[in-house]
Each structure stands twice: as structure tokens, then as C-alpha cells.
Design a protein around this motif. Structure first.
Motif, PDB file in Angstrom:
ATOM      1  N   GLU A   1     -43.409  36.573 -39.821  1.00  0.00           N
ATOM      2  CA  GLU A   1     -44.021  35.782 -38.748  1.00  0.00           C
ATOM      3  C   GLU A   1     -43.281  34.470 -38.569  1.00  0.00           C
ATOM      4  O   GLU A   1     -42.689  33.947 -39.496  1.00  0.00           O
ATOM      5  N   LYS A   2     -43.306  33.991 -37.361  1.00  0.00           N
ATOM      6  CA  LYS A   2     -42.694  32.704 -37.058  1.00  0.00           C
ATOM      7  C   LYS A   2     -43.815  31.748 -36.675  1.00  0.00           C
ATOM      8  O   LYS A   2     -44.603  32.023 -35.781  1.00  0.00           O
ATOM      9  N   VAL A   3     -43.909  30.648 -37.365  1.00  0.00           N
ATOM     10  CA  VAL A   3     -44.973  29.678 -37.150  1.00  0.00           C
ATOM     11  C   VAL A   3     -44.319  28.338 -36.853  1.00  0.00           C
ATOM     12  O   VAL A   3     -43.528  27.842 -37.632  1.00  0.00           O
ATOM     13  N   TRP A   4     -44.649  27.781 -35.724  1.00  0.00           N
ATOM     14  CA  TRP A   4     -44.133  26.475 -35.313  1.00  0.00           C
ATOM     15  C   TRP A   4     -45.336  25.547 -35.166  1.00  0.00           C
ATOM     16  O   TRP A   4     -46.290  25.877 -34.466  1.00  0.00           O
TER      17      TRP A   4
ATOM     18  N   THR B   1     -45.701  33.487 -33.382  1.00  0.00           N
ATOM     19  CA  THR B   1     -44.903  34.358 -32.535  1.00  0.00           C
ATOM     20  C   THR B   1     -44.081  35.342 -33.354  1.00  0.00           C
ATOM     21  O   THR B   1     -43.886  35.160 -34.557  1.00  0.00           O
ATOM     22  N   SER B   2     -43.600  36.355 -32.685  1.00  0.00           N
ATOM     23  CA  SER B   2     -42.666  37.302 -33.298  1.00  0.00           C
ATOM     24  C   SER B   2     -41.231  36.897 -33.004  1.00  0.00           C
ATOM     25  O   SER B   2     -40.299  37.433 -33.585  1.00  0.00           O
TER      26      SER B   2
ATOM     27  N   ALA C   1     -35.778  32.115 -33.330  1.00  0.00           N
ATOM     28  CA  ALA C   1     -35.236  30.991 -32.560  1.00  0.00           C
ATOM     29  C   ALA C   1     -33.757  31.248 -32.284  1.00  0.00           C
ATOM     30  O   ALA C   1     -32.881  30.488 -32.694  1.00  0.00           O
ATOM     31  N   THR C   2     -33.492  32.347 -31.599  1.00  0.00           N
ATOM     32  CA  THR C   2     -32.115  32.725 -31.277  1.00  0.00           C
ATOM     33  C   THR C   2     -32.021  33.114 -29.801  1.00  0.00           C
ATOM     34  O   THR C   2     -33.006  33.527 -29.187  1.00  0.00           O
ATOM     35  N   ARG C   3     -30.836  32.999 -29.265  1.00  0.00           N
ATOM     36  CA  ARG C   3     -30.594  33.428 -27.883  1.00  0.00           C
ATOM     37  C   ARG C   3     -30.873  34.931 -27.751  1.00  0.00           C
ATOM     38  O   ARG C   3     -31.466  35.377 -26.782  1.00  0.00           O
ATOM     39  N   ASN C   4     -30.442  35.723 -28.733  1.00  0.00           N
ATOM     40  CA  ASN C   4     -30.651  37.162 -28.679  1.00  0.00           C
ATOM     41  C   ASN C   4     -32.131  37.498 -28.564  1.00  0.00           C
ATOM     42  O   ASN C   4     -32.527  38.336 -27.759  1.00  0.00           O
ATOM     43  N   SER C   5     -32.952  36.854 -29.373  1.00  0.00           N
ATOM     44  CA  SER C   5     -34.382  37.117 -29.334  1.00  0.00           C
ATOM     45  C   SER C   5     -34.975  36.736 -27.978  1.00  0.00           C
ATOM     46  O   SER C   5     -35.790  37.461 -27.419  1.00  0.00           O
ATOM     47  N   ALA C   6     -34.542  35.601 -27.447  1.00  0.00           N
ATOM     48  CA  ALA C   6     -35.069  35.126 -26.165  1.00  0.00           C
ATOM     49  C   ALA C   6     -34.628  35.995 -24.988  1.00  0.00           C
ATOM     50  O   ALA C   6     -35.391  36.215 -24.055  1.00  0.00           O
ATOM     51  N   GLU C   7     -33.399  36.491 -25.042  1.00  0.00           N
ATOM     52  CA  GLU C   7     -32.846  37.210 -23.886  1.00  0.00           C
ATOM     53  C   GLU C   7     -32.948  38.734 -23.974  1.00  0.00           C
ATOM     54  O   GLU C   7     -32.982  39.395 -22.947  1.00  0.00           O
ATOM     55  N   ASN C   8     -32.996  39.287 -25.200  1.00  0.00           N
ATOM     56  CA  ASN C   8     -32.881  40.739 -25.323  1.00  0.00           C
ATOM     57  C   ASN C   8     -34.049  41.439 -25.992  1.00  0.00           C
ATOM     58  O   ASN C   8     -34.040  42.663 -26.082  1.00  0.00           O
TER      59      ASN C   8
ATOM     60  N   ALA D   1     -43.862  38.438 -28.503  1.00  0.00           N
ATOM     61  CA  ALA D   1     -45.215  38.010 -28.180  1.00  0.00           C
ATOM     62  C   ALA D   1     -45.522  36.749 -28.973  1.00  0.00           C
ATOM     63  O   ALA D   1     -44.963  36.526 -30.048  1.00  0.00           O
ATOM     64  N   GLY D   2     -46.396  35.919 -28.434  1.00  0.00           N
ATOM     65  CA  GLY D   2     -46.775  34.710 -29.138  1.00  0.00           C
ATOM     66  C   GLY D   2     -48.031  34.113 -28.543  1.00  0.00           C
ATOM     67  O   GLY D   2     -48.447  34.481 -27.439  1.00  0.00           O
ATOM     68  N   VAL D   3     -48.631  33.212 -29.285  1.00  0.00           N
ATOM     69  CA  VAL D   3     -49.836  32.542 -28.813  1.00  0.00           C
ATOM     70  C   VAL D   3     -49.770  31.075 -29.236  1.00  0.00           C
ATOM     71  O   VAL D   3     -49.312  30.752 -30.330  1.00  0.00           O
ATOM     72  N   PHE D   4     -50.186  30.186 -28.327  1.00  0.00           N
ATOM     73  CA  PHE D   4     -50.305  28.761 -28.624  1.00  0.00           C
ATOM     74  C   PHE D   4     -51.757  28.458 -28.959  1.00  0.00           C
ATOM     75  O   PHE D   4     -52.666  28.946 -28.286  1.00  0.00           O
ATOM     76  N   LEU D   5     -51.978  27.633 -29.985  1.00  0.00           N
ATOM     77  CA  LEU D   5     -53.325  27.226 -30.375  1.00  0.00           C
ATOM     78  C   LEU D   5     -53.342  25.722 -30.622  1.00  0.00           C
ATOM     79  O   LEU D   5     -52.349  25.153 -31.071  1.00  0.00           O
ATOM     80  N   ARG D   6     -54.468  25.106 -30.372  1.00  0.00           N
ATOM     81  CA  ARG D   6     -54.658  23.688 -30.692  1.00  0.00           C
ATOM     82  C   ARG D   6     -55.819  23.517 -31.673  1.00  0.00           C
ATOM     83  O   ARG D   6     -56.313  22.421 -31.863  1.00  0.00           O
ATOM     84  N   THR D   7     -56.224  24.590 -32.320  1.00  0.00           N
ATOM     85  CA  THR D   7     -57.355  24.576 -33.239  1.00  0.00           C
ATOM     86  C   THR D   7     -56.968  23.906 -34.554  1.00  0.00           C
ATOM     87  O   THR D   7     -56.091  24.399 -35.262  1.00  0.00           O
ATOM     88  N   GLU D   8     -57.611  22.800 -34.879  1.00  0.00           N
ATOM     89  CA  GLU D   8     -57.276  22.046 -36.087  1.00  0.00           C
ATOM     90  C   GLU D   8     -57.392  22.910 -37.339  1.00  0.00           C
ATOM     91  O   GLU D   8     -56.540  22.856 -38.224  1.00  0.00           O
ATOM     92  N   ARG D   9     -58.430  23.729 -37.399  1.00  0.00           N
ATOM     93  CA  ARG D   9     -58.645  24.595 -38.561  1.00  0.00           C
ATOM     94  C   ARG D   9     -57.482  25.565 -38.759  1.00  0.00           C
ATOM     95  O   ARG D   9     -56.994  25.759 -39.866  1.00  0.00           O
ATOM     96  N   GLU D  10     -56.991  26.169 -37.686  1.00  0.00           N
ATOM     97  CA  GLU D  10     -55.883  27.121 -37.780  1.00  0.00           C
ATOM     98  C   GLU D  10     -54.580  26.408 -38.139  1.00  0.00           C
ATOM     99  O   GLU D  10     -53.779  26.912 -38.924  1.00  0.00           O
ATOM    100  N   ILE D  11     -54.364  25.220 -37.585  1.00  0.00           N
ATOM    101  CA  ILE D  11     -53.162  24.452 -37.920  1.00  0.00           C
ATOM    102  C   ILE D  11     -53.171  24.099 -39.401  1.00  0.00           C
ATOM    103  O   ILE D  11     -52.168  24.276 -40.101  1.00  0.00           O
TER     104      ILE D  11
END
Length: 108
Positions: A45-48, A58-59, A62-69, A73-83
Motif C-alpha cells: 500500500e502507498k500512504v501519503w 492508494t495503489s 510515485a512513478t510516471r509509469n504508474s501514472a500513465e500506464n 485507485a485511491g481515496v483521500f481522507l481528512r479523518t483525524e482518527r485514520e491519519i
């Protein structure tokens, strides 16, 4: 074989060497595998966490290949508990891993 030994990983090795040369702390882990308590040596998993306020799970690499090819999937959260949970999860993994030194990387 270690994934860094693959010829396809030359850019990865180059970047890891640059990061280490600039003082970054990189870690490696090798976990025992044992039945129901199986642990994995690779973290997929990738966690930012941005400014401690925005979390991206997200899956995507942080590469051009991943972004382009790749279909990602990914999700943005602002939940303090999850962070806080994800920060603690990372800290636990980092604390249990061994420091990676320049000499630990296979030759390019």
C-alpha cells in the motif's frame, strides 16, 4: 531474488543511492513467514500524509509509469482518527526494520 537485483530496478537503485547520499533514512525488513501469523517483507500500500491533515491511500506508485500506464485507485481522507492510525502503523513498521546502508544495495 531481491527485487532490487532486477535490471528493471536500475532507476530505483539510483534513487535509493541518491537519497542515502543526501542523508535520508531508508529501512529494510525481512519477516518470518509462519502460517496464520504470516507477515510480509514487502509493503504494497502507498500512504501519503500531507501536512498531518490529508491522507491518501492508494495503489499508485510515485512513478510516471504508474501514472500513465497503470489502472490505479485511491481515496483521500481528512479523518483525524485514520491519519493517526496510519502514522502509528508506519512508525511501527519503521521501528522494526533495519537501517539500509549504501553497501546493502546491489551494484547497478
Amino acid at each position: 531474488a531481491h527485487q532490487c537485483e532486477s535490471p528493471a530496478a536500475n532507476n530505483q537503485k539510483w534513487m535509493m543511492k541518491r537519497l542515502l547520499a543526501h542523508g535520508a533514512q531508508l529501512r529494510k525488513r525481512r519477516c518470518e513467514r509462519s502460517g496464520a501469523d504470516e507477515k510480509y517483507a514487502s509493503q504494497h500500500e502507498k500512504v501519503w500524509i500531507l501536512d498531518g491533515e490529508l491522507l491518501l491511500l492508494t495503489s499508485m506508485n510515485a512513478t510516471r509509469n504508474s501514472a500513465e500506464n497503470c489502472e490505479e485507485a485511491g481515496v483521500f481522507l481528512r479523518t483525524e482518527r485514520e491519519i493517526e492510525f496510519q502514522e502509528a502503523h508506519f512508525d511501527s513498521i519503521f521501528a522494526g526494520a533495519q537501517p539500509l546502508a549504501l553497501g546493502d544495495l546491489p551494484a547497478a
